[in-house]
Write a protein that holds these residues in place. Structure first.
Motif, PDB file in Angstrom:
ATOM      1  N   ASN A 242      24.311 -58.274  11.515  1.00 36.27           N
ATOM      2  CA  ASN A 242      24.413 -56.823  11.599  1.00 36.27           C
ATOM      3  C   ASN A 242      23.330 -56.192  10.734  1.00 36.27           C
ATOM      4  N   SER A 243      23.044 -54.919  11.002  1.00 36.13           N
ATOM      5  CA  SER A 243      22.031 -54.251  10.188  1.00 36.13           C
ATOM      6  C   SER A 243      22.707 -53.503   9.056  1.00 36.13           C
ATOM      7  N   ILE A 244      21.958 -53.371   8.005  1.00 28.36           N
ATOM      8  CA  ILE A 244      22.438 -52.602   6.872  1.00 28.36           C
ATOM      9  C   ILE A 244      22.265 -51.112   7.244  1.00 28.36           C
ATOM     10  N   PRO A 245      23.226 -50.245   6.944  1.00 25.54           N
ATOM     11  CA  PRO A 245      23.043 -48.820   7.281  1.00 25.54           C
ATOM     12  C   PRO A 245      21.755 -48.280   6.644  1.00 25.54           C
ATOM     13  N   THR A 246      20.964 -47.554   7.437  1.00 22.06           N
ATOM     14  CA  THR A 246      19.632 -47.134   6.956  1.00 22.06           C
ATOM     15  C   THR A 246      19.717 -46.275   5.693  1.00 22.06           C
ATOM     16  N   GLN A 247      20.813 -45.518   5.560  1.00 19.29           N
ATOM     17  CA  GLN A 247      20.895 -44.644   4.374  1.00 19.29           C
ATOM     18  C   GLN A 247      21.110 -45.444   3.079  1.00 19.29           C
ATOM     19  N   LEU A 248      21.368 -46.768   3.228  1.00 23.50           N
ATOM     20  CA  LEU A 248      21.551 -47.596   2.022  1.00 23.50           C
ATOM     21  C   LEU A 248      20.289 -48.396   1.672  1.00 23.50           C
ATOM     22  N   ILE A 249      19.267 -48.278   2.491  1.00 22.29           N
ATOM     23  CA  ILE A 249      18.055 -49.074   2.234  1.00 22.29           C
ATOM     24  C   ILE A 249      17.233 -48.398   1.134  1.00 22.29           C
ATOM     25  N   ASN A 250      16.834 -49.204   0.171  1.00 20.80           N
ATOM     26  CA  ASN A 250      16.064 -48.742  -0.995  1.00 20.80           C
ATOM     27  C   ASN A 250      16.833 -47.714  -1.822  1.00 20.80           C
ATOM     28  N   ARG A 251      18.104 -48.017  -2.020  1.00 20.94           N
ATOM     29  CA  ARG A 251      18.949 -47.150  -2.847  1.00 20.94           C
ATOM     30  C   ARG A 251      19.577 -47.979  -3.967  1.00 20.94           C
ATOM     31  N   ILE A 252      19.886 -47.290  -5.067  1.00 21.03           N
ATOM     32  CA  ILE A 252      20.680 -47.916  -6.134  1.00 21.03           C
ATOM     33  C   ILE A 252      21.893 -47.018  -6.337  1.00 21.03           C
TER      34      ILE A 252
ATOM     35  N   PRO B 290      28.535 -53.741   6.434  1.00 19.91           N
ATOM     36  CA  PRO B 290      29.082 -54.513   7.553  1.00 19.91           C
ATOM     37  C   PRO B 290      29.057 -56.013   7.260  1.00 19.91           C
ATOM     38  N   ASP B 291      29.839 -56.767   7.990  1.00 24.05           N
ATOM     39  CA  ASP B 291      29.828 -58.233   7.842  1.00 24.05           C
ATOM     40  C   ASP B 291      28.423 -58.754   8.154  1.00 24.05           C
ATOM     41  N   GLY B 292      28.001 -59.775   7.428  1.00 14.91           N
ATOM     42  CA  GLY B 292      26.782 -60.507   7.780  1.00 14.91           C
ATOM     43  C   GLY B 292      25.509 -59.694   7.840  1.00 14.91           C
ATOM     44  N   CYS B 293      25.343 -58.722   6.923  1.00 11.02           N
ATOM     45  CA  CYS B 293      24.139 -57.875   7.028  1.00 11.02           C
ATOM     46  C   CYS B 293      23.094 -58.188   5.957  1.00 11.02           C
ATOM     47  N   VAL B 294      23.405 -59.025   4.977  1.00 10.70           N
ATOM     48  CA  VAL B 294      22.485 -59.189   3.834  1.00 10.70           C
ATOM     49  C   VAL B 294      21.765 -60.544   3.896  1.00 10.70           C
ATOM     50  N   PRO B 295      20.428 -60.541   3.967  1.00  8.29           N
ATOM     51  CA  PRO B 295      19.706 -61.821   4.006  1.00  8.29           C
ATOM     52  C   PRO B 295      19.632 -62.513   2.640  1.00  8.29           C
ATOM     53  N   MET B 296      19.559 -61.725   1.576  1.00  8.21           N
ATOM     54  CA  MET B 296      19.481 -62.366   0.250  1.00  8.21           C
ATOM     55  C   MET B 296      20.088 -61.480  -0.825  1.00  8.21           C
ATOM     56  N   THR B 297      20.940 -62.106  -1.634  1.00  2.93           N
ATOM     57  CA  THR B 297      21.449 -61.466  -2.856  1.00  2.93           C
ATOM     58  C   THR B 297      20.889 -62.231  -4.037  1.00  2.93           C
ATOM     59  N   LEU B 298      20.394 -61.514  -5.006  1.00  3.46           N
ATOM     60  CA  LEU B 298      19.961 -62.133  -6.271  1.00  3.46           C
ATOM     61  C   LEU B 298      20.637 -61.349  -7.363  1.00  3.46           C
TER      62      LEU B 298
ATOM     63  N   LEU C 190      15.909 -57.333   3.120  1.00  9.27           N
ATOM     64  CA  LEU C 190      16.591 -56.531   2.107  1.00  9.27           C
ATOM     65  C   LEU C 190      17.149 -57.467   1.031  1.00  9.27           C
ATOM     66  N   ILE C 191      16.880 -57.148  -0.218  1.00 11.35           N
ATOM     67  CA  ILE C 191      17.385 -57.948  -1.345  1.00 11.35           C
ATOM     68  C   ILE C 191      18.469 -57.118  -2.033  1.00 11.35           C
ATOM     69  N   PHE C 192      19.636 -57.715  -2.157  1.00 13.13           N
ATOM     70  CA  PHE C 192      20.808 -57.002  -2.696  1.00 13.13           C
ATOM     71  C   PHE C 192      21.098 -57.503  -4.103  1.00 13.13           C
ATOM     72  N   ASP C 193      21.353 -56.567  -5.011  1.00 11.03           N
ATOM     73  CA  ASP C 193      21.868 -56.946  -6.327  1.00 11.03           C
ATOM     74  C   ASP C 193      23.072 -56.060  -6.639  1.00 11.03           C
ATOM     75  N   PRO C 194      24.296 -56.614  -6.534  1.00  5.12           N
ATOM     76  CA  PRO C 194      25.494 -55.804  -6.762  1.00  5.12           C
ATOM     77  C   PRO C 194      25.759 -55.507  -8.235  1.00  5.12           C
ATOM     78  N   LEU C 195      25.040 -56.186  -9.137  1.00  2.00           N
ATOM     79  CA  LEU C 195      25.244 -56.034 -10.589  1.00  2.00           C
ATOM     80  C   LEU C 195      23.858 -55.801 -11.191  1.00  2.00           C
ATOM     81  N   CYS C 196      23.225 -54.696 -10.806  1.00  2.00           N
ATOM     82  CA  CYS C 196      21.759 -54.643 -10.959  1.00  2.00           C
ATOM     83  C   CYS C 196      21.277 -54.121 -12.291  1.00  2.00           C
ATOM     84  N   GLY C 197      22.180 -53.798 -13.222  1.00  2.00           N
ATOM     85  CA  GLY C 197      21.731 -53.423 -14.562  1.00  2.00           C
ATOM     86  C   GLY C 197      20.665 -52.339 -14.493  1.00  2.00           C
TER      87      GLY C 197
END
Ligand code: SAM
Length: 268
Positions: free
Chosen positions: A3-13, A26-34, A220-227
């Motif tokens: 699935n695609s990540i909603p565009t309004q969330l791209i390049n946001r913190i 959405p399910d299965g939308c993130v290629p990489m989390t660091l 898209l690189i996701f960091d859920p705890l991005c300090g």
């Protein structure tokens, strides 16, 4: 299919608790989390509760098939024993369905603390977890070869037991890195001094090297705890997109400032 990540969330913190923030993905939308979680109770970042299992389950849900989560973590020593938290987390990820693709050590150099009873402090691990087989792997090749530019011949034992001479080959100047990476620490981890308000920033070099190793340009690189935004910044500088989440207001504000500054630097 991913699935695609909603565009309004791209390049946001986002300023939020990631356990709740991830629900909008959405399910299965993130290629990489660091990412790097709080290490046991070594540091209290504003006293927020850390719900590991809930966050891990959400990470598994949002990761696309072939996607990777790099989880950077370190043990704490309590009453003479390592807590084992990182071991627990690693196996919890495996039980969720992640493949334990690789376990690496991120070692600080230049900080030789004297330890009377151990050969140094606890290792900092990078668990490279994959949902299925990683879809993108670019191994970094910058380890100087000891015997560079030397032509060598090898023999190999073949099925009838005899030795067979192989074609000679010349060793290259550099080879692929090993699983232990050495990095500078302290003030060398980041270029912006104002990020010092965070007591446990990830090294920019660690972030860059993992992003290049396990993702493609444009991902898209996701960091859920991005300090204070190390992963988003290095995603930007390596031609990727980012999504960050951070619960602590002052860190979030600093991350926004850092990304605004990073955007001003001309890219090559
Ligand atoms: C080890 S630090 C990450 C540092 C970051 N990699 C950097 O370079 O700045 C962990 C971060 O997770 C944040 N955090 C803890 N629980 C959180 C939650 N539930 N949701 C979002 N962020 C959280 C903390 O405030 C802290 O900044």
């Amino acid at each position: 299919m991913s699935n695609s990540i909603p565009t309004q969330l791209i390049n946001r913190i986002l300023w939020c608790d990631c356990a709740r923030g991830m629900r909008v993905l959405p399910d299965g939308c993130v290629p990489m989390t660091l990412t790097s979680p709080p290490y046991d109770s070594i540091r209290q970042y504003g006293g927020h509760e850390f719900e590991f299992e809930r966050i891990a389950r959400e990470l598994y849900r949002v990761t696309m098939i072939g996607g990777v989560v790099v989880w950077i973590v370190q043990e704490q020593i309590i009453d003479g024993s390592e807590t084992g938290t990182s071991s627990y987390q690693r196996l919890y990820f495996r039980d969720l369905g992640f493949t334990l693709h690789h376990t690496m050590a991120m070692q600080p150099h230049g900080t030789l603390h004297h330890h009377a009873v151990r050969y140094g402090g606890p290792l900092q691990y990078a668990f490279v977890l994959a949902k299925g087989r990683p879809r993108s792997i670019t191994l970094l090749k910058d380890r100087p070869n000891k015997h560079r530019r030397r032509t060598r011949t090898f023999t190999q034992r073949i099925s009838n037991g005899q030795l067979q001479r192989q074609r000679p080959y010349t060793t290259q100047d550099v080879g692929v890195r090993g699983p232990i990476w050495f990095y500078a620490t302290g003030r060398h981890v980041a270029t912006e001094r104002y990020t010092n308000i965070h007591p446990a920033r990830m090294s920019e070099d660690i972030a860059r090297d993992h992003i290049i190793s396990w993702s493609r340009p444009g991902d898209l690189i996701f960091d859920p705890l991005c300090g204070v935004g190390t992963v988003p910044k290095m995603a930007l500088l390596t031609g990727r997109h980012y999504l960050g989440m951070e619960i602590n207001g002052p860190y979030w504000v600093t991350a926004l400032r850092r990304l605004a500054d990073a955007r001003k630097v001309p890219t090559q």
